[in-house]
Design a protein around this motif. Structure first.
Motif, PDB file in Angstrom:
ATOM      1  N   ASP A  54       0.639  -1.209   0.059  1.00  0.00           N
ATOM      2  CA  ASP A  54       0.022   0.016   0.050  1.00  0.00           C
ATOM      3  C   ASP A  54       0.770   1.423  -0.073  1.00  0.00           C
ATOM      4  O   ASP A  54       0.331   2.534  -0.165  1.00  0.00           O
ATOM      5  N   ASP A  55       2.026   1.172   0.170  1.00  0.00           N
ATOM      6  CA  ASP A  55       3.080   2.310   0.133  1.00  0.00           C
ATOM      7  C   ASP A  55       3.608   2.743  -1.072  1.00  0.00           C
ATOM      8  O   ASP A  55       3.670   1.962  -2.061  1.00  0.00           O
ATOM      9  N   GLN A  88      -5.738  11.465  -6.516  1.00  0.00           N
ATOM     10  CA  GLN A  88      -6.308  11.760  -5.337  1.00  0.00           C
ATOM     11  C   GLN A  88      -4.913  12.362  -4.640  1.00  0.00           C
ATOM     12  O   GLN A  88      -3.997  12.270  -4.852  1.00  0.00           O
ATOM     13  N   VAL A  90      -3.548  13.106  -1.100  1.00  0.00           N
ATOM     14  CA  VAL A  90      -3.559  12.576   0.325  1.00  0.00           C
ATOM     15  C   VAL A  90      -2.168  12.951   0.964  1.00  0.00           C
ATOM     16  O   VAL A  90      -0.979  13.250   0.491  1.00  0.00           O
ATOM     17  N   ALA A  92       0.726  11.989   3.735  1.00  0.00           N
ATOM     18  CA  ALA A  92       1.947  10.779   3.831  1.00  0.00           C
ATOM     19  C   ALA A  92       3.008  11.185   4.859  1.00  0.00           C
ATOM     20  O   ALA A  92       3.384  12.256   4.868  1.00  0.00           O
ATOM     21  N   LYS A 135       4.095   6.541   3.549  1.00  0.00           N
ATOM     22  CA  LYS A 135       2.828   6.069   4.060  1.00  0.00           C
ATOM     23  C   LYS A 135       1.671   6.917   4.257  1.00  0.00           C
ATOM     24  O   LYS A 135       1.997   7.903   4.738  1.00  0.00           O
ATOM     25  N   ARG A 136       0.699   6.529   3.493  1.00  0.00           N
ATOM     26  CA  ARG A 136      -0.457   7.327   3.710  1.00  0.00           C
ATOM     27  C   ARG A 136      -1.116   7.540   5.028  1.00  0.00           C
ATOM     28  O   ARG A 136      -0.939   6.496   5.758  1.00  0.00           O
ATOM     29  N   VAL A 137      -1.470   8.654   5.453  1.00  0.00           N
ATOM     30  CA  VAL A 137      -1.753   8.916   6.744  1.00  0.00           C
ATOM     31  C   VAL A 137      -3.427   8.815   6.759  1.00  0.00           C
ATOM     32  O   VAL A 137      -3.970   9.034   5.990  1.00  0.00           O
ATOM     33  N   THR A 138      -3.930   7.819   7.645  1.00  0.00           N
ATOM     34  CA  THR A 138      -5.480   7.530   7.658  1.00  0.00           C
ATOM     35  C   THR A 138      -5.881   8.391   8.586  1.00  0.00           C
ATOM     36  O   THR A 138      -5.164   9.153   9.403  1.00  0.00           O
ATOM     37  N   ALA A 139      -7.283   8.654   8.560  1.00  0.00           N
ATOM     38  CA  ALA A 139      -7.974   9.567   9.702  1.00  0.00           C
ATOM     39  C   ALA A 139      -7.755   9.347  10.844  1.00  0.00           C
ATOM     40  O   ALA A 139      -7.574  10.032  11.797  1.00  0.00           O
ATOM     41  N   SER A 140      -7.468   7.787  11.271  1.00  0.00           N
ATOM     42  CA  SER A 140      -7.477   7.398  12.520  1.00  0.00           C
ATOM     43  C   SER A 140      -6.110   7.821  13.040  1.00  0.00           C
ATOM     44  O   SER A 140      -5.943   8.028  14.067  1.00  0.00           O
ATOM     45  N   ALA A 141      -5.084   7.619  11.975  1.00  0.00           N
ATOM     46  CA  ALA A 141      -3.750   7.980  12.394  1.00  0.00           C
ATOM     47  C   ALA A 141      -3.248   9.494  12.722  1.00  0.00           C
ATOM     48  O   ALA A 141      -2.486   9.849  13.533  1.00  0.00           O
TER      49      ALA A 141
END
Length: 143
Positions: A54-55, A88, A90, A92, A135-141
């Motif tokens: 995913d990276d 997109q 995003v 990271a 590494k994509r930063v997710t909403a929870s991270a």
């Protein structure tokens, strides 16, 4: 920023990252936005990339120059970046690999897709080309 880079960024955005003409047609190209290490200003760079799961993987080759590109120094100073990939935008976090087996694996994997990178290592005059994993930063991270 050079006119070439500015035009390439415009093409990347207009085609959602899927270039169909010019020297990067068919290649995986993204827009990396960093924060200037000295200026604190936003800086945009078009870069070829590869994937590792995913990276997103980018390489600070600068075409095999004996020094690292300016965007690399910006990442060292501030590893939180923005990438525009596949249409997109995003956030990271960047992790730098300057040596070791993982750097070698990632570099070789990248060079399989972007063959010029095999030649870049020979041109550097001994500089080890850093590999950067985004590494994509997710909403929870991010919370």
């Amino acid at each position: 920023m050079s006119d070439f880079n500015s035009n390439l960024i415009d093409q990347i955005r207009a085609s959602n990252g899927h270039l169909t003409e010019g020297p990067f047609a068919g290649r995986q190209v993204l827009v990396l936005t960093t924060t200037g290490a000295k200026s604190g200003e936003k800086r945009e760079s078009p870069l070829v990339y590869s994937r590792d799961g995913d990276d997103i993987v980018i390489v600070a080759s600068m075409g095999g120059a004996p020094r690292n590109p300016a965007w690399y120094h910006n990442i060292v100073a501030n590893p939180q970046v923005t990438i525009e990939v596949d249409g997109q935008r995003v956030q990271a976090d960047a992790r730098i690999f300057k040596d070791g087996d993982e750097r070698r694996r990632l570099y070789d994997q990248h060079a399989e897709i972007h063959q010029g990178f095999t030649e870049y290592e020979a041109r550097t005059g001994g500089r080890v080309i850093p590999v950067i994993v985004l590494k994509r930063v997710t909403a929870s991270a991010a919370a």
